[in-house]
Design an enzyme around this catalytic site. Structure first.
Site, short mmCIF file in Angstrom:
data_model
loop_
_atom_site.label_atom_id
_atom_site.label_comp_id
_atom_site.label_asym_id
_atom_site.label_seq_id
_atom_site.Cartn_x
_atom_site.Cartn_y
_atom_site.Cartn_z
N ARG A 1 36.18 0.33 34.42
CA ARG A 1 36.96 0.62 33.35
C ARG A 1 38.12 1.55 33.43
O ARG A 1 37.73 2.81 34.05
CB ARG A 1 35.78 0.96 32.10
CG ARG A 1 34.72 0.06 31.92
CD ARG A 1 35.31 -1.12 31.14
NE ARG A 1 34.16 -2.11 30.70
CZ ARG A 1 33.83 -3.08 31.40
NH1 ARG A 1 34.51 -3.30 32.41
NH2 ARG A 1 33.05 -4.03 30.98
N LYS B 1 27.30 -1.15 16.98
CA LYS B 1 28.58 -2.01 17.06
C LYS B 1 28.24 -3.38 16.46
O LYS B 1 29.14 -4.13 16.54
CB LYS B 1 29.25 -2.20 18.27
CG LYS B 1 29.90 -0.71 18.82
CD LYS B 1 30.13 -1.06 20.33
CE LYS B 1 30.33 0.12 21.09
NZ LYS B 1 30.87 -0.22 22.61
N PRO C 1 36.74 -3.99 18.87
CA PRO C 1 35.77 -3.20 17.80
C PRO C 1 34.95 -2.43 18.42
O PRO C 1 33.88 -2.74 19.27
CB PRO C 1 35.25 -4.15 17.22
CG PRO C 1 35.95 -5.56 17.70
CD PRO C 1 36.52 -5.15 18.74
N GLU C 2 34.90 -1.03 18.04
CA GLU C 2 33.90 0.10 18.43
C GLU C 2 33.48 0.46 17.25
O GLU C 2 33.66 -0.03 16.01
CB GLU C 2 34.53 0.99 19.29
CG GLU C 2 35.14 0.60 20.67
CD GLU C 2 35.76 1.95 21.52
OE1 GLU C 2 35.06 3.00 21.34
OE2 GLU C 2 36.62 1.65 22.39
#
Length: 270
Positions: A260, A57, A2-3
DNA sequence: CACTCTCCCTGAAAGC
DNA sequence: TGCTTTCAGGGAGAGT
């Protein structure tokens, strides 16, 4: 994971519980990322949900008794609304029953999410809310703001975009997509960008995130909207997870930045 | 203060 | 085929 778009989709779906009263609460898990405030949480029983909204978020559920439930979905967190709920599903951590006989469930396999509970007027005193930068979809996100924040920064633009203290709501996946859309390399330092380039990035932030919200977010891994519908924005990903694929004849590369995965096309993104 | 690294966690995917 | 290892990532806190 979820962003901003997934959280936006989630809070919109939760509005079907608006004005419904909580009749029961079950906590199955003592600790997610942090300890679940199980004693405090009991205060929502018998109170009505006034609204469901998003801050960055975070899912924000405001109740009529002036308490607010804050939910962060972490990476694998998901909210579900079910009409029938007789037995707990795997990784369900919290269940809230409403007076229309539906259940709101927090499900999170990796337990990277968390829940918090506070008096509604104190929400902006929470350090993790207070420290947030301008929301990625806020009109106040201007070239001047971003330029000022990064004009002296040695940090790479990719890292700046996912820094919630500068722009709130963008995560690792959309950062790659946004920079591809803006045709700017994730390897560029913040301070090397001029105002024109920053303007392009802001345009791409809005374009990519709005489109993603319209397609119901992304459903990579197990992200599904509370009403059970699948988002499909991942079908629109141009570079994320597409290492080796060709775009206009050029190969998409994957690099690891600050631990990342980052996807980009060096020939297109300068 | 500003930055980078590590860690929390489980399931899917890759490796053997 | 099946077991083992690696990888995924949000963000706080530790470390520099």
């Amino acid at each position: 994971m979820p962003e901003l778009p997934e959280v936006e989709t989630t809070v919109n779906s939760l509005n079907i519980l608006k004005n419904k009263k909580v009749t029961n609460l079950q906590i199955y898990t003592k600790k997610l990322r942090y300890t679940v405030p199980h004693i405090k949480l009991k205060k929502i029983i018998k109170s009505e949900l006034i609204q469901s909204r998003r801050i960055s978020k975070y899912v924000i559920l405001d109740f009529k008794n002036n308490y607010t439930l804050i939910i962060h979905l972490g990476m694998s967190g998901r909210l579900k609304i079910l009409k029938n709920y007789s037995s707990k599903h795997k990784h369900d951590h919290l269940s809230i029953k409403f007076n229309n006989n539906s259940y709101l469930l927090i499900n999170d396999p990796r337990k990277f999410g968390f829940v918090d509970f506070i008096e509604s007027d104190k929400i902006y005193k929470l350090s993790y809310i207070k420290k947030l930068g301008i929301d990625a979809l806020d009109k106040k996100l201007s070239i001047e703001y971003l330029y000022k924040k990064i004009k002296k920064s040695d940090v790479l633009i990719k890292q700046i975009l996912i820094n919630q203290h500068i722009v709130a709501g963008i995560g690792n996946i959309y950062a790659s997509e946004i920079l591809f859309d803006a045709k700017i390399s994730p390897l560029k330092k913040g301070k090397s960008l001029n105002k024109y380039q920053i303007g392009k990035i802001i345009k791409s932030i809005r374009k990519i995130l709005k489109r993603a919200v319209e397609s119901g977010g992304s459903s990579i891994n197990d992200y599904v909207s509370p009403d059970g519908t699948l988002g499909n924005f991942q079908n629109n990903f141009k570079v994320y997870g597409k290492e080796g694929l060709l775009v206009r004849g050029f190969k998409i590369k994957k690099v690891i930045l600050y631990g990342r995965s980052t996807f980009f096309c060096p020939e297109i993104q300068k």
